[in-house]
Design a protein around this motif. Sequence first.
Motif, mmCIF file in Angstrom:
data_model
loop_
_atom_site.group_PDB
_atom_site.id
_atom_site.type_symbol
_atom_site.label_atom_id
_atom_site.label_comp_id
_atom_site.label_asym_id
_atom_site.label_seq_id
_atom_site.Cartn_x
_atom_site.Cartn_y
_atom_site.Cartn_z
ATOM 1 N N ARG A 115 0.831 -1.211 0.000
ATOM 2 C CA ARG A 115 0.000 0.000 0.000
ATOM 3 C C ARG A 115 0.871 1.270 0.000
ATOM 4 N N LYS A 116 1.916 1.261 0.823
ATOM 5 C CA LYS A 116 2.816 2.429 0.889
ATOM 6 C C LYS A 116 3.518 2.664 -0.456
ATOM 7 N N LEU A 117 3.974 1.568 -1.042
ATOM 8 C CA LEU A 117 4.671 1.639 -2.333
ATOM 9 C C LEU A 117 3.751 2.220 -3.405
ATOM 10 N N ILE A 118 2.520 1.744 -3.400
ATOM 11 C CA ILE A 118 1.524 2.191 -4.383
ATOM 12 C C ILE A 118 1.242 3.684 -4.219
ATOM 13 N N GLN A 119 1.113 4.119 -2.970
ATOM 14 C CA GLN A 119 0.823 5.541 -2.718
ATOM 15 C C GLN A 119 2.029 6.413 -3.051
ATOM 16 N N ALA A 120 3.228 5.956 -2.651
ATOM 17 C CA ALA A 120 4.420 6.787 -2.840
ATOM 18 C C ALA A 120 4.770 6.961 -4.317
ATOM 19 N N HIS A 121 4.508 5.923 -5.137
ATOM 20 C CA HIS A 121 4.939 5.985 -6.532
ATOM 21 C C HIS A 121 3.780 6.093 -7.518
ATOM 22 N N GLY A 122 2.582 6.232 -7.003
ATOM 23 C CA GLY A 122 1.433 6.380 -7.899
ATOM 24 C C GLY A 122 1.167 5.148 -8.749
ATOM 25 N N LEU A 123 1.382 3.962 -8.182
ATOM 26 C CA LEU A 123 1.136 2.726 -8.929
ATOM 27 C C LEU A 123 -0.343 2.361 -8.855
ATOM 28 N N ILE A 124 -0.763 1.512 -9.772
ATOM 29 C CA ILE A 124 -2.116 0.952 -9.704
ATOM 30 C C ILE A 124 -1.965 -0.465 -9.162
ATOM 31 N N GLY A 125 -2.587 -0.739 -8.036
ATOM 32 C CA GLY A 125 -2.445 -2.060 -7.426
ATOM 33 C C GLY A 125 -3.754 -2.817 -7.444
ATOM 34 N N MET A 126 -3.683 -4.068 -7.869
ATOM 35 C CA MET A 126 -4.858 -4.934 -7.822
ATOM 36 C C MET A 126 -4.436 -6.250 -7.186
ATOM 37 N N VAL A 127 -5.110 -6.608 -6.090
ATOM 38 C CA VAL A 127 -4.689 -7.750 -5.301
ATOM 39 C C VAL A 127 -5.886 -8.663 -5.060
ATOM 40 N N VAL A 128 -5.741 -9.938 -5.405
ATOM 41 C CA VAL A 128 -6.794 -10.903 -5.100
ATOM 42 C C VAL A 128 -6.600 -11.389 -3.671
ATOM 43 N N LEU A 129 -7.663 -11.370 -2.887
ATOM 44 C CA LEU A 129 -7.586 -11.830 -1.498
ATOM 45 C C LEU A 129 -8.826 -12.646 -1.161
ATOM 46 N N HIS A 130 -8.667 -13.633 -0.265
ATOM 47 C CA HIS A 130 -9.847 -14.329 0.263
ATOM 48 C C HIS A 130 -10.206 -13.832 1.652
ATOM 49 N N ASP A 131 -9.229 -13.201 2.324
ATOM 50 C CA ASP A 131 -9.490 -12.699 3.676
ATOM 51 C C ASP A 131 -10.165 -11.325 3.552
ATOM 52 N N ILE A 132 -11.472 -11.319 3.781
ATOM 53 C CA ILE A 132 -12.259 -10.113 3.496
ATOM 54 C C ILE A 132 -11.950 -9.005 4.503
ATOM 55 N N SER A 133 -11.680 -9.366 5.755
ATOM 56 C CA SER A 133 -11.326 -8.343 6.741
ATOM 57 C C SER A 133 -10.008 -7.667 6.365
ATOM 58 N N LEU A 134 -9.069 -8.466 5.864
ATOM 59 C CA LEU A 134 -7.778 -7.930 5.415
ATOM 60 C C LEU A 134 -7.984 -7.010 4.199
ATOM 61 N N ALA A 135 -8.842 -7.424 3.297
ATOM 62 C CA ALA A 135 -9.145 -6.595 2.118
ATOM 63 C C ALA A 135 -9.733 -5.261 2.569
ATOM 64 N N ALA A 136 -10.660 -5.322 3.516
ATOM 65 C CA ALA A 136 -11.324 -4.092 3.985
ATOM 66 C C ALA A 136 -10.322 -3.155 4.628
#
Length: 263
Positions: free
Chosen positions: A183-204
């Motif tokens: 998340r930090k990397l994405i914010q600092a460098h303006g990347l687009i991040g897409m992550v598949v997760l099954h842990d919904i609390s972690l996703a939230a």
Amino acid sequence: MNRNALTLKQLSISYGRNMVVQGVDLTEIQPGTLTALIGPNGAGKSTLLRGIAGLTRIRGEVLLGDTLLSRLGPREQAQRMTYMPQSLPPGVAITVIEAVLSAVQAGRSGQPGKAELDQAYDALEHLGIGALSSRYLSELSGGQRQLAALAQAIVRKPEILLLDEPTSALDPHYQVRVLGNVRKLIQAHGLIGMVVLHDISLAARFADRVTVMHAGQIAADGTPSAAITAEMMARVYAVEARVEHCSQGQIQVIVDRALDRAA
Ligand SMILES: Nc1ncnc2c1ncn2[C@@H]1O[C@H](COP(=O)(O)OP(=O)(O)OP(=O)(O)O)[C@@H](O)[C@H]1O
Ligand SMILES: [Mg+2]
């Protein structure tokens, strides 16, 4: 810094006659944001990610700003995005640092110098696996192997970062550490991040946007609190669930029981 949003227009993907991604429209996946792609087994999440990465034939369009990604050659696609698959290939007899260095060098010519080596070590330190740098990939545990693959995926800071269940083999320390760092990397460098997760609390907790896939289509899409509801959990996952907030205000999903799936 990247300023182009990612847009999917009527994206469809079939295996033979079986259309498993069915006309998906997703607009304005913004640079600097992390989108969690969630949904039941077999919903089409991995297939969608592979489609965006240009690894499978698609119908429809994947656009980065005005650029049609499918029109770029494989080399340029590989430079602009990285994709980490759900099942990693078996580890080979090269060391962790060699593997990360080869990811730094992807699409570049010449020998790696000090700057590239520093970049590779930084990626390992960030993920907390500096101590594994001289170990062979083939001799790592499942979770260590996943962390090494993550270091390979993030080291070049590509415009688009596509990670398929990157935390599935990780303990709680590394789950939170990896998603926090991504998340930090994405914010600092303006990347687009897409992550598949099954842990919904972690996703939230870590995603800016949650996109829910169900049977090849988008079943919900929005902020975590808009997308994750008891109604969605019943309709999409066939579970009776409570969506609550913990003492620190974070969304927690508690699953009480499985419901009969609609025939
Ligand atoms: N190589 C393939 N050939 C044929 N069908 C496939 C292939 N890969 C996946 N499928 C089918 O496509 C559908 C979507 O699969 P996909 O792997 O995208 O699901 P997923 O949402 O990633 O599931 P999971 O959470 O279990 O990883 C499933 O019905 C699956 O059986
Ligand atoms: Mg999958």
